[in-house]
Each structure stands twice: as structure tokens, then as C-alpha cells.
Motif scaffolding. Structure first.
Motif, short mmCIF file in Angstrom:
data_model
loop_
_atom_site.label_atom_id
_atom_site.label_comp_id
_atom_site.label_asym_id
_atom_site.label_seq_id
_atom_site.Cartn_x
_atom_site.Cartn_y
_atom_site.Cartn_z
N THR A 95 -6.46 27.18 -78.63
CA THR A 95 -7.25 28.33 -78.93
C THR A 95 -6.85 29.57 -78.38
N GLY A 96 -7.14 30.57 -78.81
CA GLY A 96 -6.71 31.81 -78.40
C GLY A 96 -7.41 33.12 -78.91
N SER A 97 -7.22 34.17 -78.48
CA SER A 97 -7.88 35.43 -78.92
C SER A 97 -6.70 36.61 -79.01
N VAL A 98 -6.82 37.56 -79.91
CA VAL A 98 -5.98 38.85 -79.92
C VAL A 98 -6.99 40.02 -80.20
N SER A 99 -6.94 40.78 -79.15
CA SER A 99 -7.55 42.11 -79.44
C SER A 99 -6.67 43.17 -79.96
N PHE A 100 -6.85 43.88 -80.82
CA PHE A 100 -6.02 44.88 -81.66
C PHE A 100 -6.67 45.85 -82.23
N GLU A 115 -10.91 45.06 -83.24
CA GLU A 115 -11.46 43.76 -83.07
C GLU A 115 -11.04 42.83 -82.14
N LYS A 116 -11.76 41.72 -81.64
CA LYS A 116 -11.16 40.70 -80.84
C LYS A 116 -11.22 39.57 -81.70
N ALA A 117 -9.92 39.16 -82.17
CA ALA A 117 -10.12 38.06 -83.25
C ALA A 117 -9.47 36.75 -82.53
N GLN A 118 -10.49 35.50 -82.88
CA GLN A 118 -10.39 34.28 -82.42
C GLN A 118 -9.48 33.28 -83.44
#
Length: 168
Positions: A95-100, A115-118
Motif C-alpha cells: 500500500t502507499g499514498s501520493v500527495s500531489f 489530492e492524497k491518492a491511495q
């Protein structure tokens, strides 16, 4: 310059053919959640709706409407992607998240989509699950609050309430 040697939309400054194209075309898996995020941005910029759908996790894919993705992709002028932060999402993670921040224009109106995408791995491939607004921690006061009857911080010798606090 051919279309595949142009600089990739995802912000890496690499040619599209050496960056997101192999991921979008399915010839190379995305090694991290961030590379999947970058490829998804590029897919929006290039109208690659099939990749946008296939890179969506099966548990949320049914909520996506192809026609809406296609319209948003084609009616927008994509201005750039800025990755702000990643949490987990590496090659060994599940799992991970990317804020962009994705910048685009629809008509003449510039928009910053934050957004912070999961992401989760599904069958060994990184997939977008869902996204939400970027939240910030509440501001915590570190210095003591100036009281109304304390001396003013400006050094005037007056009480705060009669000096800088008079307008509060």
C-alpha cells in the motif's frame, strides 16, 4: 520530434518513450505508487482512458464512469504535476499514498487539484484505490498568548489592550 520522444507530461523531464509510455501501454509494470500516479496524470494529459480504467483498483473501478474520464481528459489543458509527498508505496510495499497537485485548465479557468491518492497492489500491480483532500495538522501555538493587561510586545510601555490589542 516524434510524439514518443517529447518530454513526458508527468514532470520527470524524461522523454515520454522512456518514462510513462511503457507503463501506459502495458509493456512495463509501474514499480511504485508514485510512478503509477505519474503515469495516470500523463494518461489524463494524453487521453489514454483505457489505462486510467485499468490502473484503477477493482474494488473502486465500478464507481468510475468512462465517459466522464474521457471528457475531463480531452476538455482540459494539462499544465503540470507536482508530487508533494509519498508514504510507503515502494517496490516492497503493498500500500502507499501520493500527495500531489495536478494543474490544468478547462476553458480559461486554471485549476489546482490537490489530492492524497491511495494505492494498493492488486495481482502484483499498483492500482489507484481512491483519493481525498490533503489535510493539514492543526496549528498549535508554541508561545504563550499575550494577555490584554500584559505589556505590549512592541515595547511602547502601554498595556497590550491599549496599544496593538485595541483593534481586536
Amino acid at each position: 520530434m516524434s510524439d514518443t520522444t517529447k518530454i513526458c507530461s508527468c514532470g520527470t523531464k524524461r522523454p515520454y518513450s522512456d518514462c510513462c509510455e511503457p507503463i501506459i501501454k502495458g509493456t512495463l509494470p509501474a514499480p511504485t505508487a508514485e510512478t503509477t500516479m505519474r503515469a495516470r496524470y500523463t494518461a489524463f494529459a494524453r487521453g489514454e482512458v483505457d489505462f486510467l480504467l485499468s490502473s484503477h483498483h477493482s474494488k473502486t473501478r465500478g464507481q468510475v464512469k468512462r465517459r466522464e474520464l474521457e471528457e475531463w481528459s480531452k476538455k482540459s489543458s494539462w499544465q503540470g504535476l507536482e508530487v508533494l509527498a509519498t508514504e510507503k508505496g515502494g517496490e516492497a510495499d503493498d500500500t502507499g499514498s501520493v500527495s500531489f497537485v495536478a494543474r490544468y485548465k478547462t476553458g480559461t479557468a486554471p485549476t489546482e487539484h490537490r489530492e492524497k491518492a491511495q494505492f494498493e497492489k492488486e495481482d502484483g500491480q499498483w492500482r489507484f484505490v481512491d483519493g481525498g483532500p490533503i489535510t493539514h495538522a492543526p496549528v498549535v501555538r508554541t508561545a504563550p498568548k499575550v494577555g490584554r493587561n500584559d505589556p505590549c510586545h512592541c515595547g511602547s510601555g502601554k498595556k497590550f489592550k491599549k496599544c496593538h490589542g485595541a483593534n481586536e
